[in-house]
Structures are given as structure tokens and as C-alpha cells.
Design an enzyme around this catalytic site. Structure first.
Site, PDB file in Angstrom:
ATOM      1  N   SER A 180       0.862  -1.114   0.036  1.00  0.00           N
ATOM      2  CA  SER A 180      -0.104   0.179   0.015  1.00  0.00           C
ATOM      3  C   SER A 180       0.797   1.104  -0.023  1.00  0.00           C
ATOM      4  O   SER A 180       1.612   1.502  -1.007  1.00  0.00           O
ATOM      5  CB  SER A 180      -1.024  -0.040   1.093  1.00  0.00           C
ATOM      6  OG  SER A 180      -1.675   0.911   1.227  1.00  0.00           O
ATOM      7  N   ASP A 277      -8.205  -2.541  -7.426  1.00  0.00           N
ATOM      8  CA  ASP A 277      -7.834  -2.347  -6.390  1.00  0.00           C
ATOM      9  C   ASP A 277      -8.604  -1.468  -5.367  1.00  0.00           C
ATOM     10  O   ASP A 277      -9.112  -0.427  -5.533  1.00  0.00           O
ATOM     11  CB  ASP A 277      -6.390  -1.631  -6.385  1.00  0.00           C
ATOM     12  CG  ASP A 277      -5.711  -1.180  -5.018  1.00  0.00           C
ATOM     13  OD1 ASP A 277      -4.931  -2.188  -4.673  1.00  0.00           O
ATOM     14  OD2 ASP A 277      -6.008  -0.341  -4.432  1.00  0.00           O
ATOM     15  N   HIS A 323      -6.993  -5.346  -1.815  1.00  0.00           N
ATOM     16  CA  HIS A 323      -5.879  -4.490  -1.516  1.00  0.00           C
ATOM     17  C   HIS A 323      -4.890  -5.027  -0.382  1.00  0.00           C
ATOM     18  O   HIS A 323      -5.402  -5.337   0.563  1.00  0.00           O
ATOM     19  CB  HIS A 323      -6.468  -3.196  -1.051  1.00  0.00           C
ATOM     20  CG  HIS A 323      -5.339  -2.146  -0.777  1.00  0.00           C
ATOM     21  ND1 HIS A 323      -4.645  -1.526  -1.860  1.00  0.00           N
ATOM     22  CD2 HIS A 323      -4.724  -1.417   0.276  1.00  0.00           C
ATOM     23  CE1 HIS A 323      -3.657  -0.628  -1.389  1.00  0.00           C
ATOM     24  NE2 HIS A 323      -3.810  -0.634  -0.222  1.00  0.00           N
TER      25      HIS A 323
END
Length: 436
Positions: A180, A277, A323
């Protein structure tokens, strides 16, 4: 009196047995837990802090393979102005402070010492950098004014940790990994880390997990990604790589977006990115798609992400609505075209280690991008759950919500529509795959 004494001896005997069993079980528990624990080390440079001024640090565990290091940059979003940082402090203070860091921390999946959980790097040296700077690891702002604002020193922390690791014996190969915001941080730091360490004989490669963000327009009443990056760049005193800044001298904040930064990265980089995502979709204002319009937006984002990866040399992109992968146990199961994520990364590392462009014949291709064009069509995707109920969303219902004619599809397959709706994910995907 004799009976009472005998009973006392009996109680003492059983107390001893229970105490001994407890000690054995506790010791066994410690021996199981210890291999997956990382130990906290505070940075010696005390001027580098978390957002709130508490000291920065990292977690470390030495492995059997002294010549291989995995350094993991944790993710967790970011803030870009007084309002967003204030809200972050109220809701998620643990991402802005080290005040509650424990002496030991359980390792995420990619830093596990268990070969079953981490087949690639279980015997490597493991280093975890907890994320407490809210700046995508890009900030250089050390000053806090009047105790009402925050420090943003993510970039300086990464450099300082690498310097400390060098003093402590870093050698061989270093794999810089992040998820991330940490994945974005990896791309921002890869070349600087390579230049810093090569004079010490350390080779650097990088893996970016779910940090490939796009500057797509946001839906109504949301700040655009471009505006957020511009504000954050100013607040953090951000320093993206100079090679990219030369491309965008008037808009250096564009270098926080993976597809714009990638052409300027010289360090070997493996990009993992879900095509749908969920963090990218949230940034665009699509958090829990239910209507046909929302699903159209999901498809558009998926098409944009797919297109943005077309020039990436080493990438793995499943068609999932999720994600982040590498820190989670399910990273072992994720696959594209039958090739698992660990196998794809392992083959990529083999190519780097051998110095050859081609690994052995049974190795995975460098580029694995899902062929199907709708979310969750990959049977290895993490399960999608309804945010209101927490229950898993049935695949047939998911498909119907973004426009699939379930009755028509059932008729084409020679099935009853109700039977199709009741099918499990495992039963339905093989039937639909030829038609996607």
C-alpha cells in the site's frame, strides 16, 4: 490425623504435576511463538520521529541466511492537510505514534520464519519498519510548530534504518518490499537505496505490493488524487526521485503515482497489483459498489490499471477487488493462470541472482496479468464481503449487480437460473471462465 496428612500429600503431589504441566506448555508456546516474533530497535537518530514526536524505530530478527535481507515498509494510508491529519489522529492514532509499540511484534506473512507460511524468505534476515509518518515514506519535515502540527520524516527514517543495518552487518542482497503506502514508498526509495548500498557490495531489488496508484478523477465532492498529492507533497516536504522530478519540474507531486514514476526507476522492481484495487476505488469515491453505475466505474478503473501496467517488465495482476497481499496468509494461494504469487516472485529473484535474462524452462513468465475483465473472476481472489453484514457476497449476486443476465447465462449453459444462483464460487467459476 493420618488421613488428613495423606490427603495433604496428595494435594501437594497434584499441585506439583499441574505446575510442571503448565511450565512445559508455556515453554512449548514460547518456542512456537518465538520464531515469528520481531524485536523492537529504536533509531539512534532521535531527531527522526513519528508524526506526534515519539521516537521512530524498526523491528528485526536475524535469519540463517546471513546474505539475504528483507526490509518491509508497512502501509496504512496517509494525510495531506490539517483536516485530514486531524481526522487521522482522532481515528487511527496508532498510525501516527510509537507510544504503544510493544517490545516484540508478530511477523506478517512475508517475514514469517515458518517455511509453510513463507516459502521464499523464511530463513532471511527480517526487518519491519512500522508506519507512523503518514507520508508514503516520502517526508523530510522534522519540525513541529507550536505542538499543533506533525512531523513527516518517512524518507529520512528509511535512510537512517539502512545506515544502521550497514553498521550491524548488512551484506549480500537486500530486498526492499512494501504494501500500500509502503509499496509506493518502495518505488520512491528503490534507486536511492541501491546507490547508497552498492559501494558496500550490497545488491538491491524491490517488490511493490498494491502501491501502484493512479491520478484518476474522483467522483463528486471528493478531492482529486492530483490535488491530494500536491497538498501532501507540500505538507511533508516530500522529495520524490530527482530523475522523475526532472520530467515534471512544475508538478513534482505526479511522481507519487506509480505509472509516472516507473519509467525512471533503474532498480529491479516486481509490481504486484490487484486490477480492481479497493484503495484506488475508495480514492475515486467508490467504496461499496452496488449499482450498475458504480460497477461501471469499477470496470473503468480496472481497465485503466491494466493499461498502466503494459510497460512494466515484471508484474503480477489478478482481477480481484482487494488491496494488499504480501502481509496476509492468503498470499500463498493467489495465482494468475495457475502460477502462484510466491512462484512468480521466486522465478523473478532467480533471474536476478543468476544474472541471466531467462530462468530455467519451468519458471513463470515475468508478466502475469489476468485475462478476464470482471472483478473476482479469479478463483484465488480473497473473498468479497458485504461491509454491512460481514457475510461473503455470493458470486452470482455479485455478477448480477454489475449487469450479468443470470437467466440468460443459465439458459446458455443449459441450467436453471435458480440452480445457477445457488452455485458455489468453485462450481460457478469454471462454467463462466470460457465466456469471459
Amino acid at each position: 490425623m493420618r488421613t488428613r496428612r495423606r490427603g495433604g500429600h496428595r494435594r501437594t503431589y497434584w499441585n506439583w504435576i499441574i505446575w510442571t504441566l503448565c511450565m512445559v506448555l508455556c515453554a512449548a508456546g514460547e518456542s512456537v511463538a518465538a520464531p515469528d516474533r520481531l524485536k523492537l530497535a529504536w533509531l539512534s537518530n532521535t531527531t527522526l520521529t513519528c508524526n506526534d514526536g515519539t521516537p521512530a524505530g524498526y523491528y528485526i530478527r536475524r535469519g540463517l541466511n546471513t546474505q539475504h535481507w528483507v526490509v518491509y515498509l508497512e502501509g496504512g494510508g496517509y494525510c495531506w492537510d490539517a483536516s485530514s491529519c486531524g481526522a487521522r489522529w482522532r481515528r487511527r492514532p496508532g498510525l501516527m505514534s510509537s507510544s504503544r509499540w510493544s517490545r516484540f511484534r508478530r511477523a506478517p506473512a512475508l517475514l514469517s520464519a515458518d517455511p509453510a507460511a513463507n516459502p521464499l524468505w523464511h530463513d532471511s534476515n527480517h526487518v519491519l519498519l512500522p508506519y507512523c509518518t503518514s507520508d508514503m515514506w516520502a517526508g523530510t519535515r522534522t519540525a513541529r510548530r507550536f505542538n499543533t502540527s506533525f512531523a513527516f520524516t518517512g524518507r529520512l527514517i528509511v535512510r537512517s534504518v539502512l545506515m544502521e543495518l550497514l553498521r550491524d552487518g548488512l551484506s549480500g542482497r537486500l530486498l526492499l518490499v512494501g504494501s500500500s503506502a509502503g509499496g509506493a514508498g518502495v518505488m520512491l526509495h528503490a534507486d536511492a537505496a541501491r546507490r547508497m548500498l552498492r559501494s558496500h557490495g550490497v545488491r538491491v531489488a524491490a517488490v511493490a505490493d498494491s502501491g501502484w496508484f493512479l491520478d484518476r478523477p474522483a467522483r463528486a465532492r471528493r478531492s482529486s488524487a492530483n490535488t491530494v498529492a500536491k497538498l501532501g507533497h507540500s505538507l511533508w516536504h516530500g522529495t520524490p526521485p530527482s530523475a522523475c522530478v526532472r520530467k515534471y519540474p512544475d508538478e513534482p507531486w505526479l511522481c507519487y503515482f506509480g505509472y509516472r514514476l516507473y519509467p525512471h526507476i533503474r532498480t529491479p522492481l516486481f509490481v504486484f497489483q490487484y486490477l480492481f484495487d479497493s484503495a484506488q476505488l475508495a480514492a475515486e469515491g467508490v467504496r461499496s459498489p452496488r449499482t450498475r453505475e458504480q460497477w461501471d466505474a469499477v470496470h473503468q478503473t480496472g481497465a485503466a490499471l491494466r493499461s498502466s501496467l503494459k510497460h512494466v517488465r515484471a508484474t503480477f495482476a489478478p482481477a480481484c477487488l482487494a488491496h494488499g497481499a504480501l502481509a496476509r496468509p492468503e498470499w500463498l494461494a493467489i495465482n494468475v493462470s495457475g502460477v502462484s504469487l510466491p512462484r512468480a516472485i521466486g522465478c523473478w529473484e532467480q533471474r536476478l541472482g543468476s544474472g541471466r535474462r531467462h530462468a530455467r524452462a519451468d519458471c513463470a513468465p515475468r508478466r502475469l496479468i489476468e485475462r478476464c475483465s470482471w472483478p473476482q473472476c479469479n478463483g484465488s481472489c480473497p473473498r468479497l464481503r458485504d461491509p454491512r453484514t460481514g457475510e461473503e457476497v455470493a458470486l452470482a449476486s455479485l455478477l448480477q449487480s454489475f449487469g450479468l443476465d443470470v437467466s440468460g447465462a443459465a439458459a446458455a449453459m443449459g441450467l436453471d437460473a435458480r440452480a445457477l444462483s445457488r452455485m458455489s464460487r468453485a462450481e460457478l467459476l469454471p462454467l463462466l471462465a470460457p465466456h469471459t
